[in-house]
Design a protein around this motif. Structure first.
Motif, PDB file in Angstrom:
ATOM      1  N   ALA A  30       0.869  -1.174   0.000  1.00 40.33           N
ATOM      2  CA  ALA A  30       0.000   0.000   0.000  1.00 40.33           C
ATOM      3  C   ALA A  30       0.908   1.227   0.000  1.00 40.33           C
ATOM      4  CB  ALA A  30      -0.918  -0.014   1.212  1.00 40.33           C
ATOM      5  N   THR A  31       1.965   1.150  -0.794  1.00 43.96           N
ATOM      6  CA  THR A  31       2.953   2.220  -0.874  1.00 43.96           C
ATOM      7  C   THR A  31       3.522   2.257  -2.279  1.00 43.96           C
ATOM      8  OG1 THR A  31       5.039   3.070   0.016  1.00 43.96           O
ATOM      9  CG2 THR A  31       4.799   0.677  -0.044  1.00 43.96           C
ATOM     10  N   ASP A  32       3.974   3.434  -2.671  1.00 45.87           N
ATOM     11  CA  ASP A  32       4.664   3.578  -3.948  1.00 45.87           C
ATOM     12  C   ASP A  32       6.176   3.473  -3.786  1.00 45.87           C
ATOM     13  OD1 ASP A  32       2.328   3.993  -5.463  1.00 45.87           O
ATOM     14  OD2 ASP A  32       2.284   6.112  -4.929  1.00 45.87           O
ATOM     15  N   PHE A  33       6.619   3.129  -2.569  1.00 49.64           N
ATOM     16  CA  PHE A  33       8.045   3.067  -2.267  1.00 49.64           C
ATOM     17  C   PHE A  33       8.428   1.653  -1.846  1.00 49.64           C
ATOM     18  CE2 PHE A  33       6.412   7.297  -1.285  1.00 49.64           C
ATOM     19  CZ  PHE A  33       7.166   8.055  -2.164  1.00 49.64           C
ATOM     20  N   PRO A  34       8.842   0.812  -2.812  1.00 48.50           N
ATOM     21  CA  PRO A  34       9.191  -0.578  -2.510  1.00 48.50           C
ATOM     22  C   PRO A  34      10.264  -0.718  -1.435  1.00 48.50           C
ATOM     23  CG  PRO A  34       9.109  -0.232  -4.878  1.00 48.50           C
ATOM     24  CD  PRO A  34       8.973   1.114  -4.228  1.00 48.50           C
ATOM     25  N   SER A  35      11.104   0.300  -1.268  1.00 49.15           N
ATOM     26  CA  SER A  35      12.162   0.225  -0.261  1.00 49.15           C
ATOM     27  C   SER A  35      11.586  -0.029   1.132  1.00 49.15           C
ATOM     28  CB  SER A  35      12.991   1.509  -0.255  1.00 49.15           C
ATOM     29  OG  SER A  35      12.176   2.630   0.074  1.00 49.15           O
ATOM     30  N   ARG A  36      10.364   0.418   1.382  1.00 45.57           N
ATOM     31  CA  ARG A  36       9.734   0.210   2.685  1.00 45.57           C
ATOM     32  C   ARG A  36       9.431  -1.266   2.952  1.00 45.57           C
ATOM     33  NH1 ARG A  36       5.582   5.307   3.097  1.00 45.57           N
ATOM     34  NH2 ARG A  36       7.127   6.763   3.881  1.00 45.57           N
ATOM     35  N   LEU A  37       9.432  -2.061   1.892  1.00 48.06           N
ATOM     36  CA  LEU A  37       9.135  -3.490   2.013  1.00 48.06           C
ATOM     37  C   LEU A  37      10.381  -4.344   1.807  1.00 48.06           C
ATOM     38  CD1 LEU A  37       5.883  -3.361  -0.107  1.00 48.06           C
ATOM     39  CD2 LEU A  37       6.066  -3.291   2.377  1.00 48.06           C
ATOM     40  N   ILE A  38      11.495  -3.709   1.515  1.00 47.44           N
ATOM     41  CA  ILE A  38      12.718  -4.443   1.184  1.00 47.44           C
ATOM     42  C   ILE A  38      13.857  -4.137   2.151  1.00 47.44           C
ATOM     43  CG2 ILE A  38      14.521  -4.688  -0.576  1.00 47.44           C
ATOM     44  CD1 ILE A  38      12.341  -4.217  -2.692  1.00 47.44           C
ATOM     45  N   GLU A  39      14.064  -2.864   2.457  1.00 46.29           N
ATOM     46  CA  GLU A  39      15.218  -2.462   3.256  1.00 46.29           C
ATOM     47  C   GLU A  39      15.037  -2.839   4.723  1.00 46.29           C
ATOM     48  OE1 GLU A  39      15.857   1.702   2.568  1.00 46.29           O
ATOM     49  OE2 GLU A  39      16.321   1.362   0.460  1.00 46.29           O
ATOM     50  N   PRO A  40      16.063  -3.428   5.329  1.00 46.10           N
ATOM     51  CA  PRO A  40      15.991  -3.800   6.746  1.00 46.10           C
ATOM     52  C   PRO A  40      15.770  -2.588   7.649  1.00 46.10           C
ATOM     53  CG  PRO A  40      17.877  -4.832   5.679  1.00 46.10           C
ATOM     54  CD  PRO A  40      17.325  -3.833   4.705  1.00 46.10           C
ATOM     55  N   GLY A  41      15.138  -2.846   8.786  1.00 46.77           N
ATOM     56  CA  GLY A  41      14.928  -1.789   9.763  1.00 46.77           C
ATOM     57  C   GLY A  41      13.654  -2.003  10.555  1.00 46.77           C
ATOM     58  N   PRO A  42      13.340  -1.070  11.446  1.00 48.30           N
ATOM     59  CA  PRO A  42      12.154  -1.219  12.295  1.00 48.30           C
ATOM     60  C   PRO A  42      10.864  -1.053  11.505  1.00 48.30           C
ATOM     61  CG  PRO A  42      13.198   0.915  12.691  1.00 48.30           C
ATOM     62  CD  PRO A  42      14.088   0.159  11.744  1.00 48.30           C
ATOM     63  N   ARG A  43       9.896  -1.883  11.835  1.00 47.40           N
ATOM     64  CA  ARG A  43       8.553  -1.812  11.268  1.00 47.40           C
ATOM     65  C   ARG A  43       7.585  -2.126  12.396  1.00 47.40           C
ATOM     66  NH1 ARG A  43      11.881  -1.010   7.893  1.00 47.40           N
ATOM     67  NH2 ARG A  43      11.743  -1.220   5.647  1.00 47.40           N
ATOM     68  N   TRP A  44       6.307  -1.922  12.124  1.00 49.51           N
ATOM     69  CA  TRP A  44       5.271  -2.230  13.108  1.00 49.51           C
ATOM     70  C   TRP A  44       4.164  -2.988  12.417  1.00 49.51           C
ATOM     71  CZ3 TRP A  44       8.259   1.973  12.787  1.00 49.51           C
ATOM     72  CH2 TRP A  44       8.998   2.307  13.921  1.00 49.51           C
ATOM     73  N   LEU A  45       3.557  -3.894  13.148  1.00 49.31           N
ATOM     74  CA  LEU A  45       2.402  -4.637  12.655  1.00 49.31           C
ATOM     75  C   LEU A  45       1.221  -4.328  13.561  1.00 49.31           C
ATOM     76  CD1 LEU A  45       3.915  -8.143  11.850  1.00 49.31           C
ATOM     77  CD2 LEU A  45       3.120  -6.445  10.217  1.00 49.31           C
ATOM     78  N   GLN A  46       0.051  -4.255  12.944  1.00 49.93           N
ATOM     79  CA  GLN A  46      -1.160  -4.031  13.717  1.00 49.93           C
ATOM     80  C   GLN A  46      -2.254  -4.938  13.194  1.00 49.93           C
ATOM     81  OE1 GLN A  46      -2.896  -0.060  13.561  1.00 49.93           O
ATOM     82  NE2 GLN A  46      -3.648  -0.331  15.643  1.00 49.93           N
ATOM     83  N   ARG A  47      -2.807  -5.738  14.099  1.00 46.95           N
ATOM     84  CA  ARG A  47      -3.939  -6.574  13.713  1.00 46.95           C
ATOM     85  C   ARG A  47      -5.172  -5.688  13.722  1.00 46.95           C
ATOM     86  NH1 ARG A  47      -3.978 -11.055  18.006  1.00 46.95           N
ATOM     87  NH2 ARG A  47      -1.962 -10.231  17.888  1.00 46.95           N
ATOM     88  N   PRO A  48      -6.200  -6.026  12.923  1.00 43.75           N
ATOM     89  CA  PRO A  48      -7.405  -5.194  12.896  1.00 43.75           C
ATOM     90  C   PRO A  48      -7.955  -4.980  14.309  1.00 43.75           C
ATOM     91  CG  PRO A  48      -7.495  -6.866  11.180  1.00 43.75           C
ATOM     92  CD  PRO A  48      -6.286  -7.165  12.026  1.00 43.75           C
ATOM     93  N   GLY A  49      -8.062  -3.708  14.702  1.00 38.39           N
ATOM     94  CA  GLY A  49      -8.583  -3.368  16.012  1.00 38.39           C
ATOM     95  C   GLY A  49      -7.642  -3.640  17.164  1.00 38.39           C
ATOM     96  N   GLY A  50      -6.407  -4.038  16.866  1.00 36.83           N
ATOM     97  CA  GLY A  50      -5.463  -4.400  17.923  1.00 36.83           C
ATOM     98  C   GLY A  50      -4.371  -3.372  18.117  1.00 36.83           C
TER      99      GLY A  50
END
Length: 179
Positions: A30-50
């Motif tokens: 859901a981004t136009d920047f593939p680097s956000r899905l490829i480059e190592p580093g911190p990310r966050w996950l959120q389950r629906p409503g969680g």
């Protein structure tokens, strides 16, 4: 508590499936920047409503010929751990904004902009969101009746965007805004 969890975040993809047996997951971007899905580093996950869960992206790659990415997170080492992440949204810090070319915009800059049909005219609504698909679609809430419309975010229909002034110009084809 992780201080990053209190920061605003931006959705860059959704976990749609486990990939293989070693903990990798498939991400619908859901981004136009593939680097956000490829480059190592911190990310966050959120389950629906969680709540948000902090993770470290180790690696990522795009599946050839597909609009899907396969990513590996630190600590997610088997298929059942990967399957537990399905339907989670993948997020980055909202302040992590790549440089843009002329005529490109960040989603957060578009949200809330007034929508006008004439440069000097009144607002007919405001931008709610930008949806990625075959074409990008602006979700607009119309002031008159509160209806939400999806409008192709292409120059012939949205010829002017004035982020600093807080509005954009819409020249919709006949019937686009009709109920």
């Amino acid at each position: 508590m992780d201080p990053n969890l209190a920061k605003p975040h931006l959705v860059v993809g959704k976990v749609v499936a486990a990939q293989g047996l070693k903990g990798e997951v498939r991400i619908l971007p859901a981004t136009d920047f593939p680097s956000r899905l490829i480059e190592p580093g911190p990310r966050w996950l959120q389950r629906p409503g969680g709540s948000l869960q902090s993770l470290e992206l180790i690696s990522g790659r795009q599946l050839p010929g597909r609009d899907l990415f396969v990513v590996c997170f630190k600590g997610i080492n088997d298929r059942s751990a990967a399957e537990a992440l399905v339907n989670h949204e993948l997020m980055v810090d909202a302040n992590d904004r790549p440089e843009l070319e002329e005529g490109e915009f960040h989603v957060l800059d578009l949200q809330g902009l007034e929508v006008r049909l004439d440069v000097d005219g009144p607002a007919i609504g405001h931008v709610i969101d930008l949806h990625h698909g075959g074409n990008d679609l602006l979700e607009i809430e119309l002031s008159a009746d509160g209806r939400h419309c999806l409008v192709p975010f292409v120059e012939p229909i949205v010829p002017e965007v004035h982020v600093a002034a807080g509005w954009l110009l819409l020249t919709p084809p006949q019937g686009l805004l009709d109920p």
